[in-house]
Write an enzyme that holds these catalytic residues in place. Structure first.
Site, PDB file in Angstrom:
ATOM      1  N   GLU A 112      -5.358   1.154  -2.283  1.00 15.76           N
ATOM      2  CA  GLU A 112      -6.003   0.585  -1.268  1.00 15.76           C
ATOM      3  C   GLU A 112      -7.214  -0.102  -2.491  1.00 15.76           C
ATOM      4  O   GLU A 112      -7.525  -0.639  -3.307  1.00 15.76           O
ATOM      5  CB  GLU A 112      -6.709   1.556  -0.598  1.00 15.76           C
ATOM      6  CG  GLU A 112      -8.289   0.732   0.420  1.00 15.76           C
ATOM      7  CD  GLU A 112      -9.438   1.397   1.200  1.00 15.76           C
ATOM      8  OE1 GLU A 112      -9.819   2.125   0.493  1.00 15.76           O
ATOM      9  OE2 GLU A 112      -8.816   1.341   2.129  1.00 15.76           O
TER      10      GLU A 112
ATOM     11  N   ASN B 261      -9.074  -5.098   5.764  1.00 17.23           N
ATOM     12  CA  ASN B 261      -8.278  -4.202   4.143  1.00 17.23           C
ATOM     13  C   ASN B 261      -6.876  -4.357   4.194  1.00 17.23           C
ATOM     14  O   ASN B 261      -6.985  -3.268   5.508  1.00 17.23           O
ATOM     15  CB  ASN B 261      -9.374  -3.168   4.751  1.00 17.23           C
ATOM     16  CG  ASN B 261      -9.612  -2.442   4.171  1.00 17.23           C
ATOM     17  OD1 ASN B 261      -8.382  -2.485   2.221  1.00 17.23           O
ATOM     18  ND2 ASN B 261     -10.138  -1.175   3.080  1.00 17.23           N
TER      19      ASN B 261
ATOM     20  N   LYS C 221      -6.020  -2.357   7.951  1.00 12.91           N
ATOM     21  CA  LYS C 221      -6.926  -1.142   8.083  1.00 12.91           C
ATOM     22  C   LYS C 221      -7.487  -1.438   9.660  1.00 12.91           C
ATOM     23  O   LYS C 221      -8.294  -2.161   9.794  1.00 12.91           O
ATOM     24  CB  LYS C 221      -7.528  -0.763   7.019  1.00 12.91           C
ATOM     25  CG  LYS C 221      -8.137   0.449   7.116  1.00 12.91           C
ATOM     26  CD  LYS C 221      -9.162   0.735   5.999  1.00 12.91           C
ATOM     27  CE  LYS C 221      -9.511   1.640   6.392  1.00 12.91           C
ATOM     28  NZ  LYS C 221     -10.634   2.120   4.419  1.00 12.91           N
TER      29      LYS C 221
ATOM     30  N   GLU D 130     -17.739  -1.121   5.051  1.00 17.87           N
ATOM     31  CA  GLU D 130     -16.874  -1.751   5.123  1.00 17.87           C
ATOM     32  C   GLU D 130     -16.586  -2.646   6.795  1.00 17.87           C
ATOM     33  O   GLU D 130     -15.823  -3.610   7.162  1.00 17.87           O
ATOM     34  CB  GLU D 130     -15.295  -0.468   5.676  1.00 17.87           C
ATOM     35  CG  GLU D 130     -14.424  -0.226   4.134  1.00 17.87           C
ATOM     36  CD  GLU D 130     -13.402   0.661   4.317  1.00 17.87           C
ATOM     37  OE1 GLU D 130     -12.721  -0.195   4.982  1.00 17.87           O
ATOM     38  OE2 GLU D 130     -13.297   2.149   3.884  1.00 17.87           O
TER      39      GLU D 130
ATOM     40  N   CYS E 240      -6.080   4.852   3.432  1.00 17.52           N
ATOM     41  CA  CYS E 240      -7.600   5.035   3.451  1.00 17.52           C
ATOM     42  C   CYS E 240      -7.774   5.720   4.752  1.00 17.52           C
ATOM     43  O   CYS E 240      -7.169   7.496   4.688  1.00 17.52           O
ATOM     44  CB  CYS E 240      -8.731   4.631   2.889  1.00 17.52           C
ATOM     45  SG  CYS E 240      -9.659   6.000   1.956  1.00 17.52           S
TER      46      CYS E 240
ATOM     47  N   ASN F 149      -9.833   5.376  -1.465  1.00 15.30           N
ATOM     48  CA  ASN F 149     -10.997   5.301  -2.204  1.00 15.30           C
ATOM     49  C   ASN F 149     -11.384   6.097  -1.614  1.00 15.30           C
ATOM     50  O   ASN F 149     -12.031   5.879  -0.372  1.00 15.30           O
ATOM     51  CB  ASN F 149     -11.541   3.597  -2.289  1.00 15.30           C
ATOM     52  CG  ASN F 149     -10.581   2.936  -3.119  1.00 15.30           C
ATOM     53  OD1 ASN F 149     -10.801   2.477  -4.326  1.00 15.30           O
ATOM     54  ND2 ASN F 149      -9.505   1.573  -2.811  1.00 15.30           N
TER      55      ASN F 149
HETATM   56  N1  CDT Z   1     -11.961   3.784   1.981  1.00 14.88           N
HETATM   57  C1  CDT Z   1     -11.947   4.846   2.623  1.00 14.88           C
HETATM   58  O1  CDT Z   1     -11.787   4.700   3.903  1.00 14.88           O
HETATM   59  N2  CDT Z   1     -12.974   5.573   2.212  1.00 14.88           N
HETATM   60  C2  CDT Z   1     -13.008   6.704   3.081  1.00 14.88           C
HETATM   61  C3  CDT Z   1     -14.573   7.399   2.786  1.00 14.88           C
HETATM   62  C4  CDT Z   1     -15.340   8.343   3.487  1.00 14.88           C
HETATM   63  S1  CDT Z   1     -16.337   7.358   4.873  1.00 14.88           S
HETATM   64  C5  CDT Z   1     -17.099   6.782   3.771  1.00 14.88           C
HETATM   65  C6  CDT Z   1     -12.492   8.136   3.269  1.00 14.88           C
HETATM   66  O2  CDT Z   1     -12.247   8.872   4.521  1.00 14.88           O
HETATM   67  O3  CDT Z   1     -11.887   8.133   2.252  1.00 14.88           O
END
Ligand code: CDT
Length: 303
Positions: free
Chosen positions: A47, A107, A124, A143, A169, A194
């Site tokens: 991502e 995204n 996304k 985000e 993600c 990420n």
């Molecule tokens: N990029 C992304 O969606 N990361 C989230 C981080 C946790 S929620 C703040 C994930 O679900 O891995």
């Protein structure tokens, strides 16, 4: 005829703020060439693969975030990735921040086939984090401030002899994502992530980050009878630790291959889309065993 193919998760170490797109793309081209030389037909990048994970900062949007968005795909800086794919005969998935000509921000991931043509796009849907800066956090997760919820649904594309779906993600944590793709008979789900090792609202779960990653991917694969290629951007990026754990999961839920570092690393396995039937003709035969009349609340607003 066999539809077996070798696929690769191209885990990437950090892409720091000071890293240029050209440097990131050059690393990606190296991974792509290596994967192709080892027989891969498809490679999956993370991502927001071209830049640092910029939602960790409170920035003026779009004045300060603009430099992290792509206004065209491919741009001249990203074009070498397409050229390498074409010359190596390998398809790819790429996550990036998309700015549309109408000034909308998503995204996004794209699917590019082995001739270098964009054949699919996903925006996304499950955007995690918060919309306003929260100064108590050691780093932000904005985000919800920088991206709109995706407007393309969960499309599945028939390409490279396989029905391929995508997500990004946080989507992987939601069973609805997988079921939407499963209902559309996806055979292979590609995703980049990420994921910070530290979750500020519930630090007591920090030690579970790898477990929850694997749990989500393995459950999504098994309960829908799909192959999964999941690729991390990993390591310490601009002072924030991101988990690795990129993996390829079989429709049985078994891990077929997994990363062992936090850096640029290829994770590869042979997949056979025909094996999806082992699950879908049996325990998860949707036509025989699903009870959609009993699930109506799933499409209502909760809780
Ligand atoms: N990029 C992304 O969606 N990361 C989230 C981080 C946790 S929620 C703040 C994930 O679900 O891995």
């Amino acid at each position: 005829m066999s539809r077996k193919k070798i696929v690769a998760a191209a885990q990437m170490g950090p892409v720091n703020r000071a890293t240029s797109r050209a440097e990131a793309v050059s690393r990606m081209c190296d991974l792509m060439r290596q994967a192709a030389s080892r027989g891969a037909a498809l490679i999956v990048f993370p991502e927001l693969a071209l830049t640092t994970f910029f939602p960790r900062w409170a920035l003026k949007h779009p004045e300060e975030t603009g430099r992290y968005f792509e206004t065209e795909m491919p741009s001249p800086e990203v074009a070498p990735l397409f050229a390498t794919a074409r010359s190596s005969g390998i398809g790819f998935y790429l996550g990036y921040a998309e700015a549309t000509p109408e000034g909308r921000y998503f995204n996004t991931s794209i699917l590019v086939d082995d001739t270098g043509d964009i054949v699919g796009k996903y925006r996304k849907i499950h955007l995690p984090g918060h919309a306003e800066p929260e100064p108590w956090r050691p780093f932000q997760h904005l985000e919800k401030a920088y991206f709109e919820k995706g407007d393309l649904g969960f499309p599945v594309y028939e390409t490279m002899e396989t029905r391929i779906g995508m997500c990004l993600c946080n989507d992987r944590r939601w069973p609805e994502t997988w079921r939407m793709l499963g209902l559309d008979r996806a055979e292979l789900v590609l995703l980049g992530y990420n994921t910070p090792a530290h979750y500020p609202p519930a630090p007591e779960h920090d030690h579970l980050q790898y477990f929850h990653n694997a749990l989500s991917l393995q459950a999504g694969a098994y309960q829908n009878g799909v192959w999964v290629v999941a690729t991390a951007k990993a390591g310490r990026e601009d002072g924030c630790d991101l988990i690795g754990g990129s993996m390829i999961v079989a429709p049985t839920g078994e891990i077929a291959a997994q990363a062992t570092t936090l850096g640029d690393e290829l994770v590869m396995a042979e997949i056979d889309p025909d094996r999806c039937g082992e699950i879908r003709r049996n325990i998860f035969d949707f036509a025989k065993h699903r009870q959609p009349d009993e699930y109506k609340r799933l499409s209502e607003a909760g809780p």
